[in-house]
Enzyme design. Structure first.
Site, PDB file in Angstrom:
ATOM      1  N   GLU A 192       0.871  -1.249   0.033  1.00 17.44           N
ATOM      2  CA  GLU A 192      -0.096  -0.154  -0.060  1.00 17.44           C
ATOM      3  C   GLU A 192       0.916   1.225  -0.028  1.00 17.44           C
ATOM      4  O   GLU A 192       1.882   1.565   0.807  1.00 17.44           O
ATOM      5  CB  GLU A 192      -0.853  -0.028   1.160  1.00 17.44           C
ATOM      6  CG  GLU A 192      -1.943   1.068   1.440  1.00 17.44           C
ATOM      7  CD  GLU A 192      -2.726   1.383   0.112  1.00 17.44           C
ATOM      8  OE1 GLU A 192      -3.357   0.492  -0.333  1.00 17.44           O
ATOM      9  OE2 GLU A 192      -2.876   2.711  -0.249  1.00 17.44           O
ATOM     10  N   THR A 210      -5.709   1.572  -5.629  1.00 14.90           N
ATOM     11  CA  THR A 210      -5.204   0.304  -5.706  1.00 14.90           C
ATOM     12  C   THR A 210      -6.038  -0.826  -6.575  1.00 14.90           C
ATOM     13  O   THR A 210      -4.956  -1.493  -7.247  1.00 14.90           O
ATOM     14  CB  THR A 210      -5.680  -0.348  -4.204  1.00 14.90           C
ATOM     15  OG1 THR A 210      -5.043   0.542  -3.199  1.00 14.90           O
ATOM     16  CG2 THR A 210      -5.023  -1.657  -3.860  1.00 14.90           C
ATOM     17  N   HIS A 237      -1.757   3.238   4.547  1.00 16.32           N
ATOM     18  CA  HIS A 237      -2.758   4.009   3.910  1.00 16.32           C
ATOM     19  C   HIS A 237      -2.863   5.224   4.734  1.00 16.32           C
ATOM     20  O   HIS A 237      -2.872   5.434   5.877  1.00 16.32           O
ATOM     21  CB  HIS A 237      -3.985   3.181   3.880  1.00 16.32           C
ATOM     22  CG  HIS A 237      -4.922   3.540   2.879  1.00 16.32           C
ATOM     23  ND1 HIS A 237      -5.804   5.048   2.946  1.00 16.32           N
ATOM     24  CD2 HIS A 237      -5.338   3.139   1.582  1.00 16.32           C
ATOM     25  CE1 HIS A 237      -6.591   5.129   2.061  1.00 16.32           C
ATOM     26  NE2 HIS A 237      -6.289   3.938   1.024  1.00 16.32           N
ATOM     27  N   ASP A 269       1.675  -0.182  -4.872  1.00 12.86           N
ATOM     28  CA  ASP A 269       0.680   0.072  -5.749  1.00 12.86           C
ATOM     29  C   ASP A 269       0.286   1.528  -6.458  1.00 12.86           C
ATOM     30  O   ASP A 269      -0.146   1.403  -7.462  1.00 12.86           O
ATOM     31  CB  ASP A 269      -0.640  -0.380  -5.032  1.00 12.86           C
ATOM     32  CG  ASP A 269      -1.036   0.414  -3.660  1.00 12.86           C
ATOM     33  OD1 ASP A 269      -0.352   1.487  -3.296  1.00 12.86           O
ATOM     34  OD2 ASP A 269      -2.204   0.592  -3.267  1.00 12.86           O
ATOM     35  N   HIS A 270       0.748   2.538  -5.466  1.00 10.94           N
ATOM     36  CA  HIS A 270       0.690   3.922  -6.363  1.00 10.94           C
ATOM     37  C   HIS A 270       1.164   4.771  -5.213  1.00 10.94           C
ATOM     38  O   HIS A 270       1.768   4.365  -4.228  1.00 10.94           O
ATOM     39  CB  HIS A 270      -0.794   4.256  -6.440  1.00 10.94           C
ATOM     40  CG  HIS A 270      -1.825   4.128  -5.319  1.00 10.94           C
ATOM     41  ND1 HIS A 270      -1.930   4.789  -4.150  1.00 10.94           N
ATOM     42  CD2 HIS A 270      -2.767   3.056  -4.894  1.00 10.94           C
ATOM     43  CE1 HIS A 270      -2.546   4.096  -3.251  1.00 10.94           C
ATOM     44  NE2 HIS A 270      -3.031   3.087  -3.531  1.00 10.94           N
TER      45      HIS A 270
HETATM   46  C1  GP9 Z   1      -8.846  -0.911   0.459  1.00 12.30           C
HETATM   47  C2  GP9 Z   1      -7.331  -0.683  -0.206  1.00 12.30           C
HETATM   48  C3  GP9 Z   1      -7.110   0.834  -0.129  1.00 12.30           C
HETATM   49  O1  GP9 Z   1      -9.381  -2.043   0.198  1.00 12.30           O
HETATM   50  O2  GP9 Z   1      -7.053  -1.113  -1.383  1.00 12.30           O
HETATM   51  O3  GP9 Z   1      -7.524   1.207  -1.448  1.00 12.30           O
HETATM   52  P1  GP9 Z   1      -6.882   2.712  -2.014  1.00 12.30           P
HETATM   53  O4  GP9 Z   1      -7.507   3.701  -1.196  1.00 12.30           O
HETATM   54  O5  GP9 Z   1      -5.403   2.873  -1.802  1.00 12.30           O
HETATM   55  O6  GP9 Z   1      -7.064   2.416  -3.474  1.00 12.30           O
HETATM   56 MN    MN Z   2      -3.686   1.657  -2.115  1.00 13.54          MN
END
Ligand code: GP9
Ligand code: MN
Length: 622
Positions: A253, A295, A410, A469-470
């Site tokens: 994340e 994500t 996150h 992921d980003h």
């Molecule tokens: C939620 C998690 C976070 O299930 O994958 O999502 P994001 O806000 O990073 O897209």
């Molecule tokens: Mn994410």
């Protein structure tokens, strides 16, 4: 003015002026809209006006009682749309689109983030509504109650039309082809205003529904030619090297590359990963290519080797499409496929989309023991998530393709004191400050997970792939980020900050740092080739990272692209070594390719074109 009966202000005009001025103030205080010259400032100033005149002007055609009610309700709704954009912007640094707005299931899950994003003082965003309410109730002397005469109304709408033409004309000179290039929402809002932008978005939405209905298989021919021409042969030694092994894919994340081999307050941020990359293939120039779907976009890229969409999250908007994603390909090749993520299964519409991608099993929140003790921020702490997942892994038939999605790192990067292994950074950005301890925590959770995999005898029989992921730190925090990095965050630096780690661990292989320019789009063919599965006939926009012919080129979802020597972003071509602006000749040869990549991929998704592919394949073989 004779037409306007007398010099009093009508309630309609009052509502328009209040909303207009408020919108402009919000532009200047709540969004970061980059203004380069006075013309742009003028456009920004007038851009809410025409829409407000048309919408609120309708009240002139109504009787007084209904008129007041209409004005109040409309003002409130418009203010709500504006405020929703403000809140969305605080987090995503972006403006709302309809598909995103419809993701109410996500919004309700925002929980801990919402508290950080909405404050009591935000009531100020509705101040004009309260003024209107009082004005209607107490009817002050300057308010005119009667509507304009026939001619007055005509003049009113003629002025509104004139203003919209002036607005569009000015915008066209400042930004040609504004409406045909829609990657950049800031540009749209800047030029046509936030309200017209939403109307335009509505138009796009209907167009996309029509596109599917009208699409046919012939559109796939050009795209197929393009894809085939870009196919890169796998490296002979690497092809099939992990045949029959489990694949453990870990989405980290919000993890950006700048934390790797870096320190905060003199302490390593990712001590485990720094060691792990020494015994893995580490791609240091690997970029995320996600858009609004965050994500879920990264998952889409990794499983399909298609680009996510320029607006909305493809997991939501096109979950009914036909795909040929790695889970279904792997299932056909004897793999068990699963994804593990301790969040509500409907978040990002995952439960529906995972079916379309061919996952056999989704271990979601109900498959975990989640309580107050083992949760923080968005849910189950990463360490508990991984440890509880070991049991799930042990139950899976081998070989498996298992995707893990972490959560602790996150926004807003909350962490219990006892889990803090480094102290927060000290800058004016709470977000950036708290980012480091959660990244450090995730690193520890990963270390424990890998240890457990070793203890359980899974490690030696699996390839382990970790990727970010980003981004975690948006451009809203450029100042603090610049302070941390010790350099100003220019658009060039910003683009380079979109690098996320990619680590591929293959048992028995020595570590190697690879500098090839690459992105999430490349993972699908890379993984399939490692497992000895041919991809010649797939619709992959990416290519095998181990291929000797891999091109040094990657497109980001906003149209920026990166080559071996250049970074193209915000319509400027930068020298990659110096970060200096160049004359553009180094980027020019890639313009077309960058455009086609995104366009073709979008065409596939909007037209749901892969549903025709089967037929094409049979046609060809006849
Ligand atoms: C939620 C998690 C976070 O299930 O994958 O999502 P994001 O806000 O990073 O897209
Ligand atoms: Mn994410």
């Amino acid at each position: 003015m004779r037409y306007l009966k007398d010099s009093k202000v009508s309630i309609t005009v009052l509502a328009i002026i209040l909303l207009w001025i408020k919108t402009y103030i919000v532009y200047k205080t709540s969004f970061e809209i980059n203004i380069e010259n006075w013309r742009q400032e003028l456009i920004l100033f007038i851009n809410p006006l025409s829409f407000l005149m048309f919408i609120l002007g309708l009240s002139l055609l109504m009787k007084e009682k209904i008129r007041n009610r209409y004005i109040l309700i409309t003002s409130f709704l418009i203010s709500t749309v504006l405020f929703a954009n403000v809140v969305f912007y605080r987090f995503f640094n972006d403006f709302l689109t309809l598909p995103v707005l419809m993701q109410t299931s996500n919004m309700s899950d925002l929980g801990s983030s919402a508290g950080e994003l909405i404050h009591f003082r935000d009531l100020a965003y509705f101040i004009d509504f309260f003024i209107l309410l009082l004005a209607i109730k107490f009817k002050p002397a300057f308010l005119e109650n009667r509507s304009y005469g026939k001619v007055g109304k005509r003049v009113f709408f003629l002025v509104a039309i004139a203003i919209s033409f002036a607005n569009l004309g000015l915008a066209e000179t400042e930004r040609p082809q504004l409406l045909t290039r829609t990657f950049d929402r800031e540009m749209l809002v800047k030029n046509i205003g936030t309200y017209n932008y939403h109307l335009y978005d509505l138009f796009l939405q209907s167009k996309s529904s029509a596109q599917r209905a009208l699409a046919d298989g012939s559109e796939l021919v050009d795209i197929e030619n393009y894809i085939r021409a870009n196919y890169k042969k796998p490296d002979e030694e690497m092809f099939g090297i992990a045949k029959g092994k489990n694949v453990i894919l870990i989405s980290m994340e919000s993890t950006q590359s700048f934390v790797i081999n870096n320190t905060v307050n003199g302490e390593e941020i990712t001590p485990f990963l720094n060691d792990f990359i020494k015994e893995s293939y580490y791609f240091e120039n690997f970029y995320h290519q996600t858009g609004q779907g965050k994500t879920s976009d990264s998952e889409f890229l990794v499983d399909n080797s298609l680009y996510p969409l320029g607006r909305g999250a493809v997991f939501f908007t096109h979950s009914g499409n036909e795909f040929e994603a790695s889970p279904s390909i792997l299932s056909e090749n004897g793999y068990f496929t699963a994804t593990l993520h301790a969040n509500n299964k409907s978040f990002w519409n995952r439960d529906i989309m995972y079916d379309s991608l061919g996952y056999e099993r989704f271990y979601e929140i109900n498959d975990y023991d989640v309580n107050e003790e083992n949760s923080v921020g968005w849910g189950l702490k990463d360490d508990d998530f991984f440890q509880q997942s070991i049991q799930h892994l042990k139950e899976m038939p081998q070989p498996y393709y298992a995707k893990f999605i972490t959560l602790t790192n996150h926004f807003p990067f909350e962490l219990d004191e006892e889990d803090k292994m480094v102290q927060p950074y000290t800058s004016n950005s709470k977000t950036l400050n708290n980012y480091f301890p959660t990244v450090r925590y995730q690193d520890e959770a990963l270390k424990n997970f890998i240890q457990s995999l070793k203890d359980e005898g899974i490690y030696e029989n699996s390839i382990i792939i970790l990727y970010g992921d980003h981004y975690g730190i948006s451009e809203n925090h450029n100042r603090a980020m610049g302070e941390y990095l010790g350099e100003e965050v220019t658009p060039f630096v910003s683009a380079q900050l979109q690098r996320v780690p990619l680590i591929i661990h293959i048992p028995g292989h020595k570590g190697k740092t690879i500098s090839t320019v690459s992105g999430q789009i490349d993972l699908k063919p890379t993984i399939l080739h490692l497992l000895g599965i041919d991809t010649k006939r797939d619709f992959n926009f990416g290519s095998d990272l181990f291929s000797k012919d891999k091109m040094e080129f990657i497109v980001l979802r906003d149209g920026s692209f990166i080559t071996k020597d250049h970074v193209y972003t915000r319509e400027t071509c930068y020298d990659k070594n110096t970060g200096e602006v160049t004359d553009g000749s180094g980027c020019e040869p890639y313009y077309e390719k960058a455009k086609y990549e995104l366009e073709y991929s979008d065409k596939i998704i909007y037209g749901d074109l892969l549903r025709f592919y089967e037929n094409l394949a049979t046609d060809e073989s006849q």
